[in-house]
Structures are given as structure tokens and as C-alpha cells.
Write an enzyme that holds these catalytic residues in place. Structure first.
Site, PDB file in Angstrom:
ATOM      1  N   ARG A  66       0.842  -1.197   0.000  1.00  0.00           N
ATOM      2  CA  ARG A  66       0.000   0.000   0.000  1.00  0.00           C
ATOM      3  C   ARG A  66       0.880   1.251   0.000  1.00  0.00           C
ATOM      4  NH1 ARG A  66      -1.705   2.169   4.538  1.00  0.00           N
ATOM      5  NH2 ARG A  66      -1.957   0.189   5.616  1.00  0.00           N
ATOM      6  N   TYR A 119     -15.697  16.762 -16.691  1.00  0.00           N
ATOM      7  CA  TYR A 119     -16.180  15.381 -16.731  1.00  0.00           C
ATOM      8  C   TYR A 119     -17.287  15.261 -15.671  1.00  0.00           C
ATOM      9  CZ  TYR A 119     -16.316  10.430 -15.663  1.00  0.00           C
ATOM     10  OH  TYR A 119     -16.751   9.161 -15.401  1.00  0.00           O
ATOM     11  N   ASP A 192      -6.848  18.609 -15.130  1.00  0.00           N
ATOM     12  CA  ASP A 192      -7.053  17.241 -15.619  1.00  0.00           C
ATOM     13  C   ASP A 192      -6.599  17.211 -17.081  1.00  0.00           C
ATOM     14  OD1 ASP A 192      -8.130  14.911 -16.747  1.00  0.00           O
ATOM     15  OD2 ASP A 192      -9.890  14.949 -15.443  1.00  0.00           O
ATOM     16  N   LYS A 217      -7.499   6.118 -20.085  1.00  0.00           N
ATOM     17  CA  LYS A 217      -7.676   6.630 -21.444  1.00  0.00           C
ATOM     18  C   LYS A 217      -6.364   6.509 -22.228  1.00  0.00           C
ATOM     19  CE  LYS A 217     -11.846   7.720 -19.948  1.00  0.00           C
ATOM     20  NZ  LYS A 217     -11.763   7.773 -18.508  1.00  0.00           N
TER      21      LYS A 217
HETATM   22  N1  PLP Z   1     -11.278  12.834 -16.142  1.00  0.00           N
HETATM   23  C1  PLP Z   1     -11.755  12.747 -17.393  1.00  0.00           C
HETATM   24  C2  PLP Z   1     -11.502  13.869 -18.352  1.00  0.00           C
HETATM   25  C3  PLP Z   1     -12.475  11.629 -17.782  1.00  0.00           C
HETATM   26  O1  PLP Z   1     -12.952  11.557 -19.045  1.00  0.00           O
HETATM   27  C4  PLP Z   1     -12.714  10.596 -16.846  1.00  0.00           C
HETATM   28  C5  PLP Z   1     -13.484   9.389 -17.215  1.00  0.00           C
HETATM   29  O2  PLP Z   1     -14.095   9.299 -18.248  1.00  0.00           O
HETATM   30  C6  PLP Z   1     -12.209  10.736 -15.567  1.00  0.00           C
HETATM   31  C7  PLP Z   1     -11.478  11.861 -15.240  1.00  0.00           C
HETATM   32  C8  PLP Z   1     -12.421   9.679 -14.532  1.00  0.00           C
HETATM   33  O3  PLP Z   1     -11.516   8.648 -14.740  1.00  0.00           O
HETATM   34  P1  PLP Z   1     -11.790   7.125 -14.314  1.00  0.00           P
HETATM   35  O4  PLP Z   1     -12.948   6.632 -15.122  1.00  0.00           O
HETATM   36  O5  PLP Z   1     -10.491   6.453 -14.617  1.00  0.00           O
HETATM   37  O6  PLP Z   1     -12.099   7.132 -12.864  1.00  0.00           O
END
Ligand code: PLP
Length: 417
Positions: A66, A119, A192, A217
Site C-alpha cells: 500500500r 467530466y 485534468d 484513457k
Molecule cells: N477525467 C476525465 C476527463 C475523464 O474523461 C474521466 C473518465 O471518463 C475521468 C477523469 C475519470 O476517470 P476514471 O474513469 O479512470 O475514474
């Protein structure tokens, strides 16, 4: 960060950085990191001077997985190098990375300014966890206009949170200008960077204090692992994130997923180039099509923020969205006729995916909220993969033909349009 190969070129770092044999390991000659599954590690003895606080994974100090794990450590080193950050942490999802970061840097009573076009999961997290349960004041603003961010920042603002470009309308915000505003107010800026990956955009270099990824992604790139990452150069932020990751939350990327991510990243530069090439061709094709009313892709000169995109990114990525003529039923026919583009949420994998935000990812939003974000009933988001682009164009033709066949248009266009 451990001493890596001498090259700092992105393509070389992507392939090898972080995978040098760990000092103290038996030298098996592995050219890729083994998947270290152990949850715990033999210690040299009770009289060791090693305190848990001072463990240095780059020196082979591992105690309990961990806290740190060699495979996870390798991928953290690599993502840090690619984002230009000294401290990197890998989580079990992008959501966990963002949650842990925000929890690490805000306290009850603090104020957060966030882009209103996030998101949907991140937006819900800020509203339903931080605002509703943790007494954090969150304001959502249209950050495409820097003045709106300036107006929203208060003396209690601890964090500004952005995504750029956004999902699905590909809106952008000026990271460097907003970093200055945040820093003038002693607030942090987090970005992000999932949509561009570190190959096309480096928010830390633009002034951000932390950058997050859903590694699910582009970084992993093969739609076979869920993960997240957080990178920073700020030691105080790093200390807090490390504490919350290992003690407060206890969330980390598993060894097998760390290995998949290491493997995926090796081809990130090539994949991103191909994603962009295909997305550009698809965007131009759609822009000329009579059954398409608008195309949102930062690489098109028609994109209202094309200049900003060119200034702060080194490419335009592989995601685009477009508005079909007609109504929801027409979009449904279009999507259901596609065979190369798979109808699925998520993005960034080698295969092409499409989704209808109004009926899928953004369905939980109210119609008014969708309208405010420009999400119409016929807005389609495409994650353009690395297949042969002619197959993708032929697939889109199939979709348009299906729209025309069952047309509810008053004056149906022909399949050749
Ligand atoms: N940030 C963006 C721009 C996303 O498109 C997503 C998911 O689609 C996330 C964060 C969240 O990521 P996760 O699905 O890996 O938790």
C-alpha cells in the site's frame, strides 16, 4: 525522481524511463519491469535504521505494497518524467486520483473555483462530496473566459480546478493565465490532462501546480485497465497527496495494472500521432458533410479557440464531437449502423468509440444543464482510434446512409451527400 537514461526526449522516456533494474534486486536482466505481486517485503532486521517515513523506493526500500510497490513505482517514475513533475502517484482510477488530490489540498470552509464544463463524475464529486458533505464552497464558472475565473476567486479560494479540452464540446481554457490568477490569490491550480495526455500538453510547464490523469484513457491506451495518476512539483502538495494516498484513503494502482500501464505508455507517442492524424481527417470529412451541423475539434480552424489550442498544446488529440442534423431518433439510427466505431463510453484506446452524451455520459444532467453546456440530443462524441482511416470514413458513410434511409427529414438528403 531516480537517475534515468540521459535522454530527456519524450519518445525515449516513454519506452524506458523508470524500468532500470532497482538497486539491490537480483539482476535477472529483465528489460521490462516484472509484475511484483508481493503485498509485503522481507526487512533486513529489527535494528534497521529505516523509518517508514524515510523509505526511498528508488533505493529499493519496500515494506508494504500500500505504501509502495516496485511495479507501481516504475510507472509513477515514468508518468512523472513525461509530465515534467518530480512527484507522481498512481491510483486505481482517475476518479481516485482527483478525489485524493482535492482532499489533500482543501479543508472545510475553503473555496474552490471549478470549470463548469468538467467530466460529469468530477463535477458530481465536487458537488455531492466536497460541497454537500465536506463543507467546501464550490463555484462553477465558464473558464473559457479568464475574467470569469478572476471574478470568482475569493480570499478563501484554495484551489482552481480545470479540464482542458473538455468533454464533449472540446472547450479550452488558458492554463497559463489562470495559473497566474490562482497564484496571485495563493491558491493552487490543478488540471485534468486526460484528453491530451502528456504527449500533447504539459500543464505543469504552463504553470499548474498539479496535473491529473485518468490513465484508463490515452496513457494506458488499450481499454484494458482502469487507473489514475497525479503529478506535481510542489513538495508540500506531494507530502499531502502521499499521506492521503497511503494513509487517509488507501488507494493505489494494482501491480498488474501498473505493468499494463507501463507497457501502454511505451507506444503513447506513436498512438497519439496516429489518433491525431485520423481525427483530423475525420473532422474535415464531417465538416463538409451535409448531415452534420457542427464539428468541435481544436485542430480545425473553425474551432473558436483554435489559436489557444495551438499556443498551449503541441497537438490536437484524438477526440472530437459533432452535431448531426435531425433529432435524437436520427442520431440513434446513425450510431446503431456503425460497425467500426463501437458504441461505448470512455475514450483514448486504440479502437474507435462513439457515444451520445445526451443519452449516455451526460444523461444524469438536467436538460437545462445540458443545454447550458451545448449538449444537444444529436451531439455525438467520437474517440478516433488508430485503425485505417478509410475504414472509419466508410463506417461514417454507413451511419449517414442509415439516417437517410429512415429519414424523418422533410426533404431527405441522398446517401451521396
Ligand atoms: N477525467 C476525465 C476527463 C475523464 O474523461 C474521466 C473518465 O471518463 C475521468 C477523469 C475519470 O476517470 P476514471 O474513469 O479512470 O475514474
Amino acid at each position: 525522481m531516480q537517475d534515468g537514461p540521459e535522454s530527456t526526449r519524450f519518445e525515449t522516456l516513454s519506452v524506458t524511463y523508470g524500468e532500470e533494474p532497482t538497486p539491490g534486486d537480483p539482476m535477472t536482466g529483465d528489460v521490462v519491469s516484472p509484475i511484483h505481486l508481493a503485498s509485503t517485503y522481507a526487512l533486513p532486521g529489527l535494528d534497521t535504521e529505516m523509518s517508514l517515513e524515510d523509505l526511498d523506493p528508488s533505493q529499493g526500500d519496500f515494506v508494504y505494497s500500500r505504501l509502495s510497490n516496485p511495479t507501481r513505482h516504475a510507472v509513477e517514475e515514468r508518468i512523472g518524467a513525461l509530465e515534467g513533475g518530480e512527484y507522481a502517484y498512481a491510483f486505481s482510477s482517475g476518479t481516485a486520483a482527483i478525489f485524493t488530490f482535492v482532499l489533500s489540498v482543501v479543508e472545510p470552509g475553503d473555496h474552490v473555483v471549478a470549470f463548469d464544463d468538467l467530466y460529469a463524475g468530477t463535477r458530481r464529486m465536487l458537488e455531492d462530496v466536497f460541497r454537500s458533505r465536506l463543507d467546501v464552497d464550490v463555484d462553477f464558472v465558464d473558464a473559457t473566459d479568464v475574467e470569469n475565473v478572476a471574478a470568482a476567486i475569493t480570499d478563501s479560494t484554495a484551489l482552481v480546478w480545470l479540464e482542458t479540452p473538455t468533454n464533449p464540446r472540446m472547450n479550452m481554457c488558458d492554463v497559463a493565465a489562470i495559473a497566474d490568477l490562482a497564484h496571485d490569490a495563493d491558491a493552487l491550480l490543478g488540471v485534468d490532462n486526460t484528453f491530451m495526455s502528456p504527449y500533447f500538453q504539459n500543464p505543469l510547464a504552463l504553470g499548474a501546480d498539479a496535473v491529473a490523469h485518468s490513465t484508463t484513457k490515452y496513457l494506458n491506451g488499450h481499454s484494458d485497465s482502469v487507473g489514475g495518476a497525479l503529478v506535481t512539483n510542489d513538495e508540500r502538495v506531494a507530502d499531502e497527496v502521499e499521506f492521503f494516498q497511503t494513509v487517509g484513503v488507501g488507494d493505489m494502482l494494482a501491480p498488474f495494472d501498473s505493468y499494463l500501464l507501463l507497457r501502454g505508455i511505451k507506444t503513447l507517442p506513436m498512438r497519439m500521432e496516429r489518433h491525431q492524424e485520423n481525427a483530423t481527417t475525420v473532422a474535415k470529412y464531417l465538416e463538409d458533410h451535409e448531415l452534420v451541423e457542427a464539428v468541435h475539434y481544436p485542430g480545425l480552424e473553425s474551432h473558436p479557440q483554435h489559436d489557444l489550442a495551438t499556443k498551449q498544446m503541441s497537438g490536437y488529440g484524438g477526440v472530437l464531437s459533432f452535431e448531426l442534423a435531425g433529432e435524437f431518433a436520427d442520431a440513434k439510427r446513425f450510431l446503431e449502423a456503425l460497425t467500426e466505431f463501437t458504441l461505448a463510453v470512455s475514450l483514448g484506446g486504440v479502437e474507435s468509440l462513439v457515444e451520445l452524451p445526451a443519452g449516455m455520459t451526460h444523461e444524469p444532467l438536467s436538460p437545462e444543464e445540458r443545454e447550458a453546456l451545448g449538449i444537444t440530443d444529436t451531439l455525438v462524441r467520437a474517440s478516433v482510434g488508430v485503425e485505417h482511416v478509410d475504414d472509419l470514413l466508410a463506417d461514417l458513410d454507413r451511419g449517414f446512409a442509415a439516417m437517410v434511409d429512415g429519414a424523418e427529414f422533410e426533404d431527405p438528403p441522398t446517401a451521396d451527400d
